[in-house]
Design a protein around this motif. Structure first.
Motif, mmCIF file in Angstrom:
data_model
loop_
_atom_site.group_PDB
_atom_site.id
_atom_site.type_symbol
_atom_site.label_atom_id
_atom_site.label_comp_id
_atom_site.label_asym_id
_atom_site.label_seq_id
_atom_site.Cartn_x
_atom_site.Cartn_y
_atom_site.Cartn_z
ATOM 1 N N GLU A 1 41.874 66.305 75.177
ATOM 2 C CA GLU A 1 41.682 64.984 75.771
ATOM 3 C C GLU A 1 40.616 64.173 75.020
ATOM 4 N N LYS A 2 39.558 64.841 74.610
ATOM 5 C CA LYS A 2 38.501 64.132 73.890
ATOM 6 C C LYS A 2 38.994 63.630 72.535
ATOM 7 N N VAL A 3 39.766 64.465 71.817
ATOM 8 C CA VAL A 3 40.306 64.077 70.522
ATOM 9 C C VAL A 3 41.238 62.877 70.679
ATOM 10 N N LEU A 4 42.038 62.873 71.737
ATOM 11 C CA LEU A 4 42.953 61.774 72.005
ATOM 12 C C LEU A 4 42.205 60.457 72.162
ATOM 13 N N ALA A 5 41.141 60.450 72.923
ATOM 14 C CA ALA A 5 40.380 59.224 73.168
ATOM 15 C C ALA A 5 39.763 58.688 71.867
ATOM 16 N N GLU A 6 39.195 59.580 71.050
ATOM 17 C CA GLU A 6 38.581 59.161 69.790
ATOM 18 C C GLU A 6 39.629 58.611 68.828
ATOM 19 N N THR A 7 40.795 59.224 68.787
ATOM 20 C CA THR A 7 41.859 58.755 67.901
ATOM 21 C C THR A 7 42.345 57.374 68.314
ATOM 22 N N GLU A 8 42.490 57.144 69.609
ATOM 23 C CA GLU A 8 42.925 55.842 70.102
ATOM 24 C C GLU A 8 41.927 54.751 69.726
ATOM 25 N N LEU A 9 40.642 55.071 69.809
ATOM 26 C CA LEU A 9 39.615 54.087 69.457
ATOM 27 C C LEU A 9 39.704 53.701 67.988
ATOM 28 N N LYS A 10 39.833 54.684 67.120
ATOM 29 C CA LYS A 10 39.910 54.404 65.685
ATOM 30 C C LYS A 10 41.186 53.638 65.342
ATOM 31 N N LEU A 11 42.282 53.943 66.029
ATOM 32 C CA LEU A 11 43.534 53.240 65.796
ATOM 33 C C LEU A 11 43.398 51.765 66.167
ATOM 34 N N LEU A 12 42.786 51.484 67.316
ATOM 35 C CA LEU A 12 42.594 50.103 67.743
ATOM 36 C C LEU A 12 41.739 49.348 66.736
ATOM 37 N N GLN A 13 40.702 50.002 66.226
ATOM 38 C CA GLN A 13 39.817 49.364 65.253
ATOM 39 C C GLN A 13 40.561 49.085 63.947
ATOM 40 N N SER A 14 41.374 50.038 63.493
ATOM 41 C CA SER A 14 42.072 49.884 62.215
ATOM 42 C C SER A 14 43.122 48.792 62.271
ATOM 43 N N GLN A 15 43.653 48.474 63.464
ATOM 44 C CA GLN A 15 44.651 47.421 63.598
ATOM 45 C C GLN A 15 44.030 46.040 63.432
ATOM 46 N N MET A 16 42.733 45.907 63.687
ATOM 47 C CA MET A 16 42.095 44.596 63.610
ATOM 48 C C MET A 16 41.808 44.197 62.164
ATOM 49 N N GLU A 17 41.363 45.122 61.342
ATOM 50 C CA GLU A 17 40.857 44.789 60.020
ATOM 51 C C GLU A 17 41.928 44.235 59.071
ATOM 52 N N PRO A 18 43.134 44.851 58.926
ATOM 53 C CA PRO A 18 44.134 44.271 58.034
ATOM 54 C C PRO A 18 44.544 42.861 58.431
ATOM 55 N N GLN A 55 37.246 50.010 77.780
ATOM 56 C CA GLN A 55 37.570 51.002 78.800
ATOM 57 C C GLN A 55 37.368 52.416 78.270
ATOM 58 N N GLN A 56 37.803 52.678 77.037
ATOM 59 C CA GLN A 56 37.685 54.011 76.444
ATOM 60 C C GLN A 56 36.222 54.393 76.231
ATOM 61 N N ILE A 57 35.428 53.438 75.754
ATOM 62 C CA ILE A 57 34.039 53.749 75.388
ATOM 63 C C ILE A 57 33.130 53.810 76.607
ATOM 64 N N TYR A 58 33.253 52.811 77.477
ATOM 65 C CA TYR A 58 32.288 52.670 78.560
ATOM 66 C C TYR A 58 32.813 53.111 79.923
ATOM 67 N N GLN A 59 34.072 53.543 79.956
ATOM 68 C CA GLN A 59 34.642 54.091 81.190
ATOM 69 C C GLN A 59 34.463 53.159 82.399
ATOM 70 N N GLY A 60 34.792 51.874 82.196
ATOM 71 C CA GLY A 60 34.737 50.921 83.303
ATOM 72 C C GLY A 60 33.433 50.175 83.454
#
Length: 345
Positions: free
Chosen positions: A145-162, A314-319
């Motif tokens: 579960e922890k790996v999933l949350a970290e991967t989602e965060l990095k994916l969201l960040q990588s979508q913004m830069e290009p 939501q992922q980082i600060y949990q609400g």
């Protein structure tokens, strides 16, 4: 059937890279860096495919090597090869005779543009790898579960830069014929921004000082494009420490929105104000205020970026992280509130 599909996909990728490299070669020739179109095309295509083939070889023979290291190594090898091998063989002297500097200029400019394109490829492949890791994490969510949350965060960040990078490259391309000096200034600003972006991409948290440095680099690019139409002000309250840890790339989409949907649409421009305040010494409040048309933006909104910001909060600060957006006549206001130092309350 699967093998033929992979072959077609590979041919398409090679064809796309070949087209991009040819465009770079033509651009170098039109800018006057090369007296021979054939040479600028040859060098640009050579550098591009050397980077790709070298990275492919590294990925096959050094499977544990990080993707970023693969790209940096491939870029270094390509530039070293194309910058020195032809000189050692005496080829450049034969072609250019007394104008050896021009060949070095071709390698430098071709290398720069190819590095930028390679950065886009790197971010794209990183996104694909993150999606694959995310899918694998979803299959075993109970254990990872922890790996999933970290991967989602990095994916969201990588979508913004290009998204931002392609917009900037398009602006530079438009400026080359109209105002080469302004295009060169924007290239320099983009280089500084990419350097900051690479630093951000490796970290889950950065200091507010680093995040503001990234924002200032981004605004420097927009200042070249908009000139006196863009006025900016960034203030930090004495109660806010610049060492405070903050999620990277969280503010840039909001600033980009203020420029595109606010300042850019005003005939005489306007002002963007960014204020960093503290709430009860436990929470950080970031207020972004910009001028805009009273009837609102004439362009469609950046919904994907806003959804990404909300998901990351939501992922980082949990609400416990919140964003509030409002418009009051000719002023657009964004309030972003999060706990200090990334600690949820």
């Amino acid at each position: 059937m699967l093998g033929s599909s992979l072959s077609v996909n590979l041919l398409r990728r090679h064809g796309l890279l070949f087209t991009i490299c040819c465009m770079i070669g033509v651009l170098i020739y039109l800018m006057g860096w090369s007296a021979y179109l054939s040479i600028s095309l040859f060098v640009s295509v050579g550098i591009g495919f050397t980077i790709r083939l070298t990275r492919y070889w590294l990925s096959k023979n050094y499977t544990n090597m990080p993707l970023s290291v693969q790209f940096v190594s491939a870029i270094f090898i390509a530039l070293a090869l194309w910058g020195s091998a032809p000189l050692l063989m005496g080829w450049a002297q034969t072609v250019y005779q007394h104008n050896l500097r021009q060949y070095i200029g071709i390698v430098a400019m071709g290398g720069f543009f190819t590095v930028v394109i390679s950065f886009v490829y790197y971010r794209t492949e990183q996104t694909m790898a993150l999606k694959k890791a995310l899918l694998q994490a979803e299959l075993d969510q109970a254990k990872h579960e922890k790996v999933l949350a970290e991967t989602e965060l990095k994916l969201l960040q990588s979508q913004m830069e290009p998204h931002f990078l392609f917009n900037t490259l398009a602006t530079i391309q438009a400026l080359i014929d109209i105002d080469p000096k302004q295009a060169n200034d924007m290239l320099n600003a983009l280089t500084a921004l990419l350097r900051q972006s690479l630093t951000h991409a490796r970290r889950a948290w950065v200091s507010l000082e680093d995040e503001l440095a990234f924002i200032r680099a981004y605004l420097a690019i927009q200042a070249v494009r908009l000139g006196e139409r863009l006025d900016t002000e960034i203030t930090v309250a004495d109660s806010v420490s610049l060492a405070t840890q903050f999620p990277p790339m969280l503010l840039q989409p909001l600033i980009e929105n203020a420029v595109i949907h606010g300042i850019e649409q005003l005939p005489y421009g306007g002002k963007i104000t960014i204020r960093l305040l503290s709430q009860d010494s436990t929470r950080l409040l970031i207020v972004i205020e910009n001028s805009m048309l009273a009837e609102g933006s004439q362009k469609s909104g950046n919904g994907v970026a806003l959804d990404n910001i909300k998901s990351r909060l939501q992922q980082i600060y949990q609400g416990s992280g919140h964003i509030d957006i409002s418009q009051q006549q000719e002023t657009f206001l964004v309030k972003l509130e999060v706990p200090f130092n990334g600690s949820a309350v």
